[in-house]
Design an enzyme around this catalytic site. Structure first.
Site, PDB file in Angstrom:
ATOM      1  N   CYS A 170       0.793  -1.300   0.198  1.00 22.03           N
ATOM      2  CA  CYS A 170      -0.001   0.012  -0.185  1.00 22.03           C
ATOM      3  C   CYS A 170       0.798   1.200   0.132  1.00 22.03           C
ATOM      4  O   CYS A 170       2.210   1.133   0.062  1.00 22.03           O
ATOM      5  CB  CYS A 170      -0.849  -0.040   1.355  1.00 22.03           C
ATOM      6  SG  CYS A 170      -0.021   0.024   2.863  1.00 22.03           S
TER       7      CYS A 170
ATOM      8  N   HIS B 145       5.952  -5.121   8.826  1.00 26.24           N
ATOM      9  CA  HIS B 145       5.865  -6.514   9.094  1.00 26.24           C
ATOM     10  C   HIS B 145       5.995  -7.386   8.080  1.00 26.24           C
ATOM     11  O   HIS B 145       5.135  -8.125   7.317  1.00 26.24           O
ATOM     12  CB  HIS B 145       4.670  -6.799   9.992  1.00 26.24           C
ATOM     13  CG  HIS B 145       4.480  -6.132  11.230  1.00 26.24           C
ATOM     14  ND1 HIS B 145       3.537  -5.700  11.932  1.00 26.24           N
ATOM     15  CD2 HIS B 145       5.480  -5.725  12.034  1.00 26.24           C
ATOM     16  CE1 HIS B 145       3.761  -5.399  12.812  1.00 26.24           C
ATOM     17  NE2 HIS B 145       5.012  -5.288  13.091  1.00 26.24           N
TER      18      HIS B 145
ATOM     19  N   HIS C 210       4.044   1.854  11.597  1.00 23.46           N
ATOM     20  CA  HIS C 210       3.038   1.594  12.585  1.00 23.46           C
ATOM     21  C   HIS C 210       2.896   2.958  13.379  1.00 23.46           C
ATOM     22  O   HIS C 210       1.955   2.878  14.119  1.00 23.46           O
ATOM     23  CB  HIS C 210       3.327   0.393  13.449  1.00 23.46           C
ATOM     24  CG  HIS C 210       3.799  -0.609  12.667  1.00 23.46           C
ATOM     25  ND1 HIS C 210       5.098  -1.267  12.347  1.00 23.46           N
ATOM     26  CD2 HIS C 210       2.915  -1.718  11.857  1.00 23.46           C
ATOM     27  CE1 HIS C 210       5.152  -2.273  11.419  1.00 23.46           C
ATOM     28  NE2 HIS C 210       3.853  -2.522  11.075  1.00 23.46           N
TER      29      HIS C 210
ATOM     30  N   CYS D 233       2.805   5.732   8.749  1.00 23.55           N
ATOM     31  CA  CYS D 233       1.956   5.813   7.699  1.00 23.55           C
ATOM     32  C   CYS D 233       0.877   7.295   8.088  1.00 23.55           C
ATOM     33  O   CYS D 233       0.413   7.508   9.004  1.00 23.55           O
ATOM     34  CB  CYS D 233       0.882   4.853   7.485  1.00 23.55           C
ATOM     35  SG  CYS D 233      -0.419   4.977   6.303  1.00 23.55           S
TER      36      CYS D 233
ATOM     37  N   GLU E 221       0.825  -0.426  16.240  1.00 23.75           N
ATOM     38  CA  GLU E 221       0.037   0.704  15.861  1.00 23.75           C
ATOM     39  C   GLU E 221      -0.820   1.004  16.967  1.00 23.75           C
ATOM     40  O   GLU E 221      -1.233   2.431  17.445  1.00 23.75           O
ATOM     41  CB  GLU E 221      -0.765   0.516  14.779  1.00 23.75           C
ATOM     42  CG  GLU E 221      -1.827   1.583  14.149  1.00 23.75           C
ATOM     43  CD  GLU E 221      -2.605   1.327  13.344  1.00 23.75           C
ATOM     44  OE1 GLU E 221      -3.717   1.882  13.165  1.00 23.75           O
ATOM     45  OE2 GLU E 221      -2.330   0.306  12.303  1.00 23.75           O
TER      46      GLU E 221
ATOM     47  N   CYS F  29      -8.006   1.721   6.805  1.00 25.47           N
ATOM     48  CA  CYS F  29      -7.560   2.465   5.618  1.00 25.47           C
ATOM     49  C   CYS F  29      -7.986   1.914   4.445  1.00 25.47           C
ATOM     50  O   CYS F  29      -8.313   0.822   4.228  1.00 25.47           O
ATOM     51  CB  CYS F  29      -6.040   2.399   5.815  1.00 25.47           C
ATOM     52  SG  CYS F  29      -5.104   0.769   5.049  1.00 25.47           S
TER      53      CYS F  29
ATOM     54  N   SER G 126       1.804  -9.622  10.934  1.00 27.47           N
ATOM     55  CA  SER G 126       1.013  -8.574  10.059  1.00 27.47           C
ATOM     56  C   SER G 126      -0.310  -8.651  10.457  1.00 27.47           C
ATOM     57  O   SER G 126      -1.111  -9.698   9.966  1.00 27.47           O
ATOM     58  CB  SER G 126       1.462  -8.918   8.528  1.00 27.47           C
ATOM     59  OG  SER G 126       0.527  -8.060   7.841  1.00 27.47           O
TER      60      SER G 126
END
Length: 328
Positions: free
Chosen positions: A18, A47, A81, A103, A133, A202, A230
């Site tokens: 992404c 990850h 993260h 991100c 995260e 997202c 992940s």
């Protein structure tokens, strides 16, 4: 030599990298190119072990905490993260030169958390305990300001101090369906609860899950290329099975394939988590080509053209950074 059995591979699109992952990897590579090795990275940048090892070979040194880094002029990069506020504060105190690869969609959740806190709202974070995260998001605010909701049961039993001053935010890599169920419970129990202006999960997580849903009912098996740590990859496995595939498997590399799991299949679905590069998808498809007469059918459910800017210090027009380190 016996004829190879026919196999149709349904290749989900979108899949793999992404924009946030692409940006994070780019930040490490640009830092290495601009400042030379070593570059320190706090936590795995994304990850995926293949990506991490590739960057390690180029000169990245991965650590879990800043205290593992010596006093240095080398860049220190925070992973995609996101990190608690205490981490950049500690970096500044040590006068480390740091670059934030968080991100932008995770940063958006951080901003929401701060906005809700400033407005006097108690905050519920829908996410998975221990995920970097979640640790980073909870670490934007004083301890106790954010309460974690992991399951529907948590949503049914949580007792906020003031139901009229309540807000929720979510981890960006969750199951869209599970999160919708939790949010519905919270809204039913607490009609005044405030959510994000735009969904926190997202675009990439949402798109990859939708793509898997489109191939799963037609597939005898689904392979999700990704790492066991992940979150978005693990969710793809769950989504594939719920959408009608008899069995979905998380596989990192072709040599991990247990061929007994694929005996007698005629249709295989393949996708990849947001931190898995296309080269690993190709490797797995090639492994099946060696055993089957493979036809690949691309199943496209969305087109992505999103890109995020790298930090100012890494752009072509950036001013040289004053450094005591001799560049050689």
């Amino acid at each position: 030599m016996p004829a190879r059995p026919p196999l149709t591979i349904l290749l989900a699109a979108p899949r793999g990298f992404c924009a946030g992952v692409d940006r994070a990897i780019q930040i490490v590579e640009l830092a290495l190119a601009r400042f030379g090795a070593p570059v320190y990275v706090r936590h795995e940048i994304v990850h995926n072990q293949f990506v991490v090892e590739n960057l390690r070979r180029k000169g990245a040194i991965f650590v879990e905490e800043l205290d593992e880094i010596p006093d240095t002029d080398a860049p220190v990069i925070f992973s995609a993260h996101g990190v608690p506020k205490a981490v950049p504060a500690a970096a500044r105190q040590r006068k480390l030169f740091y670059l934030d690869a968080t991100c932008p969609l995770v940063s958006k959740v951080h901003v929401e958390a701060e906005r809700h806190h400033a407005a006097g709202n108690e905050i519920l974070l829908i996410g998975h305990a221990g995920h970097p995260e979640v640790i980073g998001t909870m670490g934007q605010l004083p301890e106790g300001a954010v309460r974690l909701i992991e399951t529907s049961d948590d949503a049914r039993t949580v007792l906020p101090g003031n139901p009229e001053r309540l807000a929720f935010i979510t981890q960006t890599t969750l199951s869209v369906d599970d999160t919708a169920e939790i949010v519905a419970i919270l809204k039913e129990r607490f009609p005044a609860i405030v959510g994000p202006h735009k969904e926190d999960i997202c675009y990439a997580t949402t798109n990859r899950q939708a793509a898997v849903k489109s191939i799963a009912p037609r597939s005898d098996r689904v392979i999700v290329v990704g790492a066991p740590n992940s979150s978005n990859s693990l969710r793809l496995v769950e989504v594939a099975e719920r959408a009608g595939c008899p069995k979905a498997l998380l596989i990192q590399r072709a040599h991990e394939i247990n061929w007994a799991d694929f005996e007698g299949i005629t249709t295989l679905g393949v996708t990849a988590g947001a931190s898995a590069p296309q080269v690993l998808v190709d490797e797995i498809i090639d492994a099946f080509r060696a055993r089957y007469d493979v036809t690949v059918e691309s199943v496209v459910t969305a087109n992505e053209n999103i890109a995020f800017n790298v930090p100012r210090e890494l752009r072509d027009d950036a001013q040289p950074r004053a450094s005591r380190r001799v560049q050689g």
